[in-house]
Design an enzyme around this catalytic site. Structure first.
Site, PDB file in Angstrom:
ATOM      1  N   PHE A 153       0.840  -1.201   0.000  1.00 36.25           N
ATOM      2  CA  PHE A 153       0.000   0.000   0.000  1.00 36.25           C
ATOM      3  C   PHE A 153       0.876   1.252   0.000  1.00 36.25           C
ATOM      4  O   PHE A 153       0.572   2.246   0.642  1.00 36.25           O
ATOM      5  CB  PHE A 153      -0.926  -0.008   1.229  1.00 36.25           C
ATOM      6  CG  PHE A 153      -1.842  -1.200   1.281  1.00 36.25           C
ATOM      7  CD1 PHE A 153      -3.009  -1.215   0.528  1.00 36.25           C
ATOM      8  CD2 PHE A 153      -1.536  -2.308   2.050  1.00 36.25           C
ATOM      9  CE1 PHE A 153      -3.868  -2.315   0.555  1.00 36.25           C
ATOM     10  CE2 PHE A 153      -2.381  -3.416   2.085  1.00 36.25           C
ATOM     11  CZ  PHE A 153      -3.545  -3.425   1.338  1.00 36.25           C
ATOM     12  N   CYS A 261      -0.954   3.158 -10.021  1.00 35.19           N
ATOM     13  CA  CYS A 261      -1.870   2.233  -9.336  1.00 35.19           C
ATOM     14  C   CYS A 261      -3.347   2.493  -9.593  1.00 35.19           C
ATOM     15  O   CYS A 261      -4.041   1.632 -10.132  1.00 35.19           O
ATOM     16  CB  CYS A 261      -1.617   2.284  -7.835  1.00 35.19           C
ATOM     17  SG  CYS A 261      -0.132   1.423  -7.376  1.00 35.19           S
ATOM     18  N   ARG A 329       3.594   8.188 -15.208  1.00 33.62           N
ATOM     19  CA  ARG A 329       2.577   7.223 -15.624  1.00 33.62           C
ATOM     20  C   ARG A 329       1.171   7.757 -15.343  1.00 33.62           C
ATOM     21  O   ARG A 329       0.864   8.162 -14.240  1.00 33.62           O
ATOM     22  CB  ARG A 329       2.798   5.880 -14.919  1.00 33.62           C
ATOM     23  CG  ARG A 329       3.938   5.100 -15.567  1.00 33.62           C
ATOM     24  CD  ARG A 329       4.228   3.829 -14.845  1.00 33.62           C
ATOM     25  NE  ARG A 329       4.847   4.070 -13.546  1.00 33.62           N
ATOM     26  CZ  ARG A 329       5.185   3.095 -12.689  1.00 33.62           C
ATOM     27  NH1 ARG A 329       4.945   1.846 -13.004  1.00 33.62           N
ATOM     28  NH2 ARG A 329       5.758   3.386 -11.548  1.00 33.62           N
TER      29      ARG A 329
HETATM   30  C1  UDX Z   1      -1.554   4.919  -4.402  1.00 35.44           C
HETATM   31  C2  UDX Z   1      -2.068   4.442  -3.031  1.00 35.44           C
HETATM   32  O1  UDX Z   1      -2.168   5.555  -2.151  1.00 35.44           O
HETATM   33  C3  UDX Z   1      -1.182   3.367  -2.473  1.00 35.44           C
HETATM   34  O2  UDX Z   1      -1.729   2.890  -1.265  1.00 35.44           O
HETATM   35  C4  UDX Z   1      -1.104   2.250  -3.502  1.00 35.44           C
HETATM   36  O3  UDX Z   1      -0.354   1.177  -3.074  1.00 35.44           O
HETATM   37  C5  UDX Z   1      -0.541   2.782  -4.802  1.00 35.44           C
HETATM   38  O4  UDX Z   1      -1.404   3.821  -5.272  1.00 35.44           O
HETATM   39  P1  UDX Z   1       0.285   6.614  -5.300  1.00 35.44           P
HETATM   40  O5  UDX Z   1      -0.159   6.218  -6.666  1.00 35.44           O
HETATM   41  O6  UDX Z   1       1.735   6.719  -5.024  1.00 35.44           O
HETATM   42  O7  UDX Z   1      -0.309   5.589  -4.212  1.00 35.44           O
HETATM   43  O8  UDX Z   1      -0.323   8.058  -5.021  1.00 35.44           O
HETATM   44  P2  UDX Z   1      -1.349   8.769  -4.029  1.00 35.44           P
HETATM   45  O9  UDX Z   1      -0.610   9.689  -3.168  1.00 35.44           O
HETATM   46  O10 UDX Z   1      -2.266   7.824  -3.384  1.00 35.44           O
HETATM   47  O11 UDX Z   1      -2.142   9.658  -5.093  1.00 35.44           O
HETATM   48  C6  UDX Z   1      -2.771   9.064  -6.215  1.00 35.44           C
HETATM   49  C7  UDX Z   1      -3.387  10.097  -7.115  1.00 35.44           C
HETATM   50  O12 UDX Z   1      -4.550  10.655  -6.532  1.00 35.44           O
HETATM   51  C8  UDX Z   1      -2.499  11.283  -7.459  1.00 35.44           C
HETATM   52  O13 UDX Z   1      -2.679  11.567  -8.835  1.00 35.44           O
HETATM   53  C9  UDX Z   1      -3.022  12.410  -6.608  1.00 35.44           C
HETATM   54  O14 UDX Z   1      -2.814  13.677  -7.183  1.00 35.44           O
HETATM   55  C10 UDX Z   1      -4.503  12.072  -6.567  1.00 35.44           C
HETATM   56  N1  UDX Z   1      -5.187  12.570  -5.368  1.00 35.44           N
HETATM   57  C11 UDX Z   1      -4.903  12.049  -4.135  1.00 35.44           C
HETATM   58  C12 UDX Z   1      -6.167  13.565  -5.494  1.00 35.44           C
HETATM   59  O15 UDX Z   1      -6.441  14.047  -6.600  1.00 35.44           O
HETATM   60  N2  UDX Z   1      -6.835  13.981  -4.375  1.00 35.44           N
HETATM   61  C13 UDX Z   1      -6.577  13.459  -3.151  1.00 35.44           C
HETATM   62  O16 UDX Z   1      -7.245  13.885  -2.184  1.00 35.44           O
HETATM   63  C14 UDX Z   1      -5.583  12.478  -3.017  1.00 35.44           C
END
Ligand code: UDX
Length: 445
Positions: A153, A261, A329
């Site tokens: 995660f 992810c 990505r």
């Molecule tokens: C995510 C999960 O959080 C992690 O648990 C999993 O294993 C892999 O995918 P990650 O892809 O590194 O991690 O990024 P994360 O910080 O979760 O953000 C994902 C996306 O959502 C980003 O594009 C971010 O900008 C967007 N986001 C996140 C929002 O637009 N609003 C939010 O409130 C939170």
């Protein structure tokens, strides 16, 4: 101290290897990419992740972490083998399991001692059983083994601290002994450990990511409605977040989710459901809302520029899908740039670290050396990624350098009142930022 092999030194594999080594284990990390292993042996990281280089260096130096391309070297004397290879998106949105399959086969052919194979890659529900079958079929001699699912995660940009301070550790296996041994490996992390069956563990990962993606699409939909009704989505999110049933996190409206992810996992879950004759309508809505965020930016900027992008120069501040990573990505920046170019604009960009990765996949986008070079003679700026360094720019200087003072803030990093005072035509997400000094674009042109 346990001996652990980690197969695949991508994002998850490398962080897993370095962190288990740091917890005092002996870890051998393996990849079939010789160039990547050679670079790691020289101390060069294949990805940007804060703190990772230091962690790898320290543990290599202490003799707890080594890199190899040889399965024999990685597996001899090892009790645990983590599979952390990539599972890219297949043609129909399903996860492509060819690397998992290759790893399972080679582990089967190489192992000479009992082994617990732990799957960290995000794989479709049922893959654990499939991996067991592959290993059984490809063993040269019968050696006991178990397959345990242990989904990761980790968030990019904070992967090390996420690994070291997990909210939970999920373990799936029908072999309680094996699950217990993997649980022991995670004990120093002092997190709740959930032991369940393989398929349920695999599903927990998909359901968690799909839920977080749903939260993001939900708040983005609310942002749209806020804009129409004159409410402020930032304050709506704060007001909602105090309810413990909702929680304050993942309610940041913006340009939608990207990365390695969420997009892939939501699609893969919908694909799995459809294959079994289910209609995952909520997942489809989540994906549709997310795709619309990118189109919305192009439409709003076009509007701000008086209805046409033809001949305009647009600067994108930020390219990475989120701050503190060079990962491009599924970054919203890719579709936004393509949409702007389609409308006839010249697109330029600046990102503190993702420009090199972006160059290869964003042809025709001119990369600039800093935000001020980006602003010079631009007709509009778009905040795509909320890097900290964009929050304290000399906005007055930016304003002076731009051909037209148009800023579309896709991450709400600026204060509408301040932007108005500085003379920008400023729009952001889900809040009423019309300003007394606003002039219709036609009149200014
Ligand atoms: C995510 C999960 O959080 C992690 O648990 C999993 O294993 C892999 O995918 P990650 O892809 O590194 O991690 O990024 P994360 O910080 O979760 O953000 C994902 C996306 O959502 C980003 O594009 C971010 O900008 C967007 N986001 C996140 C929002 O637009 N609003 C939010 O409130 C939170």
């Amino acid at each position: 101290m346990k001996q652990i092999a980690v197969v695949g030194v991508g994002y998850v594999g490398l962080v897993t290897a370095a962190c288990f080594a740091d917890l005092g284990n002996k870890v051998i990390a393996l990849d079939i990419d010789e160039g990547r292993i050679a670079r790691l042996k020289r101390g060069e990281m294949p990805i940007y992740e804060p703190g990772l280089e230091e962690l790898v260096r320290r543990n290599v130096h202490a003799g707890r972490l080594a890199f190899t391309t040889s399965y024999r070297e990685a597996l001899d004397g090892t009790e645990f083998a983590f599979i952390a290879v990539g599972t890219p998106e297949g043609v129909d949105g399903e996860a492509d399991l060819r690397y998992v399959e290759a790893a399972a086969k080679t582990i089967a052919e190489t192992m000479r001692e009992p082994l617990i194979v732990i799957n960290k890659s995000t794989v479709p529900v049922g893959t654990g059983d499939w991996v067991s079958n592959i290993i059984r079929q490809h063993q040269r001699e019968e050696v006991p083994f178990s397959v345990v699912s242990c989904p990761e995660f980790l968030r990019e940009g904070s992967a090390i601290s996420d690994f070291m301070n997990p909210h939970r550790v999920v373990l799936g296996s029908t072999d309680k002994d094996a699950a217990e041994k993997v649980a022991q490996l995670h004990l120093p992390l002092r997190a709740p450990i959930i032991v369940t069956d393989l398929r349920t563990a695999e599903m927990i990962k998909y359901a968690s990511n799909a839920f977080l993606a749903t939260k993001i699409s939900f708040i983005n939909e609310i942002a749209n409605i806020c804009e129409a009704l004159g409410a402020n989505v930032e304050e709506v999110a704060v007001g909602m977040g105090y309810d413990p049933r909702i929680g304050p996190l993942f309610l940041k409206a913006g340009l939608g989710y990207g990365g390695s992810c969420f997009p892939k996992d939501v699609k893969a879950l919908a694909h799995m459901a459809k294959e079994k004759g289910r209609h995952p309508q909520l997942l489809h809505a989540v994906m549709e809302i997310n795709a619309d965020r990118r189109k919305m930016v192009v439409e709003r900027v076009t509007e701000l520029l008086g209805g046409s992008l033809e001949g305009k120069t647009i600067g994108m501040l930020g390219l990475a899908f989120k701050p503190n990573t060079d990962d491009m990505r599924e970054s919203p920046a890719i579709d936004i740039a393509a949409g702007l170019q389609e409308g006839g604009a010249t697109v330029r960009a600046y990102d503190p670290i993702a420009m090199e990765n972006a160059r290869a996949i964003m042809p025709g986008v001119n990369m600039c050396s800093d935000p001020y070079a980006l602003a010079t003679d631009s007709d509009a700026l778009i905040i795509v990624t909320d890097w900290n360094e964009f929050k304290q720019l000399d906005l007055e200087r930016i304003r002076g350098l731009m051909r037209e003072p148009v800023v579309f803030d896709g991450r709400n990093i600026y204060d509408p009142a301040v932007m108005c005072r500085l003379g920008f035509r400023y729009r952001s997400i889900g809040r009423d930022d019309t300003c007394d000094c606003d002039q219709p674009a036609e009149e200014e042109a």
